[in-house]
Scaffold this motif. Structure first.
Motif, mmCIF file in Angstrom:
data_model
loop_
_atom_site.group_PDB
_atom_site.id
_atom_site.type_symbol
_atom_site.label_atom_id
_atom_site.label_comp_id
_atom_site.label_asym_id
_atom_site.label_seq_id
_atom_site.Cartn_x
_atom_site.Cartn_y
_atom_site.Cartn_z
ATOM 1 N N SER A 155 0.826 -1.208 0.000
ATOM 2 C CA SER A 155 0.000 0.000 0.000
ATOM 3 C C SER A 155 0.860 1.258 0.000
ATOM 4 C CB SER A 155 -0.949 0.015 1.206
ATOM 5 O OG SER A 155 -0.219 0.092 2.417
ATOM 6 N N ASN A 156 2.067 1.194 0.566
ATOM 7 C CA ASN A 156 2.969 2.346 0.555
ATOM 8 C C ASN A 156 3.446 2.660 -0.861
ATOM 9 O OD1 ASN A 156 4.490 0.980 3.545
ATOM 10 N ND2 ASN A 156 2.762 2.392 3.411
ATOM 11 N N ILE A 157 3.635 1.623 -1.668
ATOM 12 C CA ILE A 157 4.006 1.805 -3.071
ATOM 13 C C ILE A 157 2.822 2.366 -3.845
ATOM 14 C CG2 ILE A 157 4.673 0.642 -5.204
ATOM 15 C CD1 ILE A 157 6.992 0.701 -3.383
ATOM 16 N N VAL A 158 1.654 1.764 -3.640
ATOM 17 C CA VAL A 158 0.450 2.201 -4.350
ATOM 18 C C VAL A 158 0.168 3.674 -4.063
ATOM 19 C CG1 VAL A 158 -2.055 1.911 -4.526
ATOM 20 C CG2 VAL A 158 -0.568 -0.103 -4.457
ATOM 21 N N TYR A 159 0.253 4.067 -2.805
ATOM 22 C CA TYR A 159 -0.005 5.461 -2.455
ATOM 23 C C TYR A 159 1.014 6.392 -3.119
ATOM 24 C CZ TYR A 159 0.112 9.842 0.047
ATOM 25 O OH TYR A 159 0.147 11.177 0.335
ATOM 26 N N ALA A 160 2.296 6.039 -3.036
ATOM 27 C CA ALA A 160 3.347 6.891 -3.595
ATOM 28 C C ALA A 160 3.165 7.097 -5.093
ATOM 29 C CB ALA A 160 4.715 6.283 -3.302
ATOM 30 N N TRP A 161 2.861 6.025 -5.810
ATOM 31 C CA TRP A 161 2.724 6.124 -7.261
ATOM 32 C C TRP A 161 1.443 6.851 -7.661
ATOM 33 C CZ3 TRP A 161 4.419 0.713 -9.539
ATOM 34 C CH2 TRP A 161 5.746 0.468 -9.146
ATOM 35 N N LYS A 162 0.347 6.552 -6.991
ATOM 36 C CA LYS A 162 -0.916 7.214 -7.339
ATOM 37 C C LYS A 162 -0.858 8.699 -6.991
ATOM 38 C CE LYS A 162 -4.126 3.329 -7.385
ATOM 39 N NZ LYS A 162 -5.373 2.737 -6.806
ATOM 40 N N ARG A 163 -0.117 9.044 -5.963
ATOM 41 C CA ARG A 163 0.066 10.458 -5.625
ATOM 42 C C ARG A 163 0.697 11.195 -6.804
ATOM 43 N NH1 ARG A 163 3.981 13.531 -1.440
ATOM 44 N NH2 ARG A 163 5.508 12.095 -2.313
ATOM 45 N N LEU A 164 1.693 10.574 -7.445
ATOM 46 C CA LEU A 164 2.353 11.186 -8.594
ATOM 47 C C LEU A 164 1.404 11.339 -9.781
ATOM 48 C CD1 LEU A 164 5.760 9.252 -8.583
ATOM 49 C CD2 LEU A 164 5.353 11.575 -7.761
ATOM 50 N N TYR B 30 -1.171 16.986 -9.155
ATOM 51 C CA TYR B 30 0.106 16.834 -8.458
ATOM 52 C C TYR B 30 1.250 17.197 -9.385
ATOM 53 C CZ TYR B 30 3.694 14.932 -5.403
ATOM 54 O OH TYR B 30 4.791 14.797 -4.584
ATOM 55 N N GLU B 31 2.117 18.066 -8.927
ATOM 56 C CA GLU B 31 3.257 18.499 -9.732
ATOM 57 C C GLU B 31 4.509 17.738 -9.308
ATOM 58 O OE1 GLU B 31 3.706 22.689 -9.577
ATOM 59 O OE2 GLU B 31 1.697 23.107 -10.340
ATOM 60 N N GLY B 32 4.930 16.827 -10.153
ATOM 61 C CA GLY B 32 6.117 16.031 -9.871
ATOM 62 C C GLY B 32 6.506 15.279 -11.130
ATOM 63 N N PRO B 33 7.751 15.369 -11.570
ATOM 64 C CA PRO B 33 8.169 14.741 -12.829
ATOM 65 C C PRO B 33 8.154 13.218 -12.808
ATOM 66 C CG PRO B 33 10.065 15.637 -11.664
ATOM 67 C CD PRO B 33 8.849 16.127 -10.937
ATOM 68 N N GLY B 34 8.076 12.613 -11.628
ATOM 69 C CA GLY B 34 8.116 11.157 -11.551
ATOM 70 C C GLY B 34 6.951 10.475 -12.237
ATOM 71 N N ALA B 35 5.856 11.201 -12.461
ATOM 72 C CA ALA B 35 4.688 10.597 -13.108
ATOM 73 C C ALA B 35 5.016 10.057 -14.492
ATOM 74 C CB ALA B 35 3.560 11.621 -13.197
ATOM 75 N N SER B 36 5.979 10.678 -15.171
ATOM 76 C CA SER B 36 6.326 10.249 -16.532
ATOM 77 C C SER B 36 6.820 8.807 -16.564
ATOM 78 C CB SER B 36 7.382 11.177 -17.129
ATOM 79 O OG SER B 36 8.587 11.112 -16.375
ATOM 80 N N LEU B 37 7.338 8.315 -15.456
ATOM 81 C CA LEU B 37 7.845 6.946 -15.393
ATOM 82 C C LEU B 37 6.724 5.922 -15.231
ATOM 83 C CD1 LEU B 37 10.847 7.594 -12.987
ATOM 84 C CD2 LEU B 37 10.927 7.383 -15.480
ATOM 85 N N LEU B 38 5.504 6.411 -14.987
ATOM 86 C CA LEU B 38 4.374 5.520 -14.715
ATOM 87 C C LEU B 38 3.279 5.597 -15.773
ATOM 88 C CD1 LEU B 38 4.020 6.297 -10.891
ATOM 89 C CD2 LEU B 38 4.996 4.219 -11.900
ATOM 90 N N LEU B 39 3.502 6.378 -16.804
ATOM 91 C CA LEU B 39 2.456 6.583 -17.802
ATOM 92 C C LEU B 39 2.205 5.351 -18.658
ATOM 93 C CD1 LEU B 39 3.192 10.247 -18.938
ATOM 94 C CD2 LEU B 39 1.512 9.416 -17.266
ATOM 95 N N CYS B 40 3.034 4.333 -18.510
ATOM 96 C CA CYS B 40 2.817 3.071 -19.223
ATOM 97 C C CYS B 40 1.749 2.205 -18.553
ATOM 98 C CB CYS B 40 4.121 2.288 -19.326
ATOM 99 S SG CYS B 40 4.885 1.955 -17.719
#
Length: 282
Positions: free
Chosen positions: A115-124, A129-139
């Motif tokens: 759940s800690n992973i799920v929360y961190a990634w969904k937050r991005l 939410y402004e954070g460049p890490g989202a680009s790594l999850l757009l797949c």
């Protein structure tokens, strides 16, 4: 692609720093812990992995404080970190990746869960939410539609990311032919480490900044935790729960050494004086 290559290069530096600390005896105080001290001109403003500005120094700090599912070793090779095992399946024409987490804890003793992973990634991936890490999850399935808000009926829970149990993640890709090996390398990014929802919720804008009233509330799941944080320095101590439950203090020295790291900020001349004072015990 250039951004990903840059992140990977910075990560290699971070892993090398962790390795160097792990093998360094440092200075041993009389009847006290092994310590290591160094200085830098750059003081971090924010150690929230989702929004931190990634200069070399900040990547080093995050590499000591947090551990993601995978890491890049000093030779540029991918290695499992928080990930215990992983496998893929083809189900109803979709490619799914399953990742099992190792048994470890945050620096306050709370178990690290899927759940800690799920929360961190969904937050991005939240639209605002402004954070460049989202680009790594757009797949991930529906990630683009949710992030860009193009499908008004979709919510963050429609993203292809599910916690099946406390230690198992299910990830579904938008493209069934997506290169899973590339995604695994993405998971070595410091943007994608786990984050505790209740910790962030208690102070959304400042939970991981130097302005936080008590820096020890910044829980971490890496080899070190924050002991003190001021305008002049950052002090890290060994995370006693980093795969070390039930292990004696003597044996902990073998896994995470030195016990304490003191990082002094400032101009080189000032920092060198502080370094020498710390080394001499003044």
């Amino acid at each position: 692609m250039h951004t990903f290559k840059r992140l990977t290069a910075l990560l290699v530096c971070a892993i090398m720093v962790v390795g160097a600390f792990a093998g360094c005896s440092g200075e041993k105080e009389d009847n006290g812990p092994y310590t290591y001290a160094y200085f830098t001109e750059n003081a971090p403003e924010n150690l929230d992995p989702g929004v931190a500005q990634y200069d070399i120094d900040t990547v080093q700090y995050l590499g000591l404080l947090y551990e993601g599912l995978f890491k890049i070793n000093a030779n540029g090779k991918l290695e499992k970190a928080l990930c215990e095992d992983y496998y893929t399946k083809e189900i109803n024409g979709e490619t799914k990746l399953y990742i099992e987490l190792k048994d470890t804890s945050w620096s306050d003793g709370v178990s690290v869960t899927a759940s800690n992973i799920v929360y961190a990634w969904k937050r991005l991936l939240e639209p605002n939410y402004e954070g460049p890490g989202a680009s790594l999850l757009l797949c991930l399935k529906n990630a683009v539609a949710v992030k860009e808000g193009v499908q008004k009926m979709m919510t963050i829970d429609d993203v292809g990311l599910v916690e099946l149990n406390e230690k198992l993640l299910e990830i579904t890709f938008e493209d069934p032919d997506y290169n899973v090996d590339l995604f695994l390398r993405n998971l070595a990014s410091p943007y994608l480490v786990p984050v505790r929802e209740e910790v962030v919720a208690a102070n959304p804008d400042g939970w991981a900044t130097s302005a936080v009233a008590d820096p020890t509330t910044i829980v971490s799941n890496g080899p070190y935790a924050i002991s003190a944080w001021t305008d002049d320095s950052l002090v890290l101590k060994r995370n006693s729960y980093y795969y070390l439950k039930g292990i004696s203090t003597e044996d902990k020295q073998k896994y995470v050494n030195p016990e304490r790291i003191t990082i002094t900020f400032g101009a080189p001349t000032d920092a060198e004086n502080a370094f020498n004072a710390a080394k001499s015990g003044d």
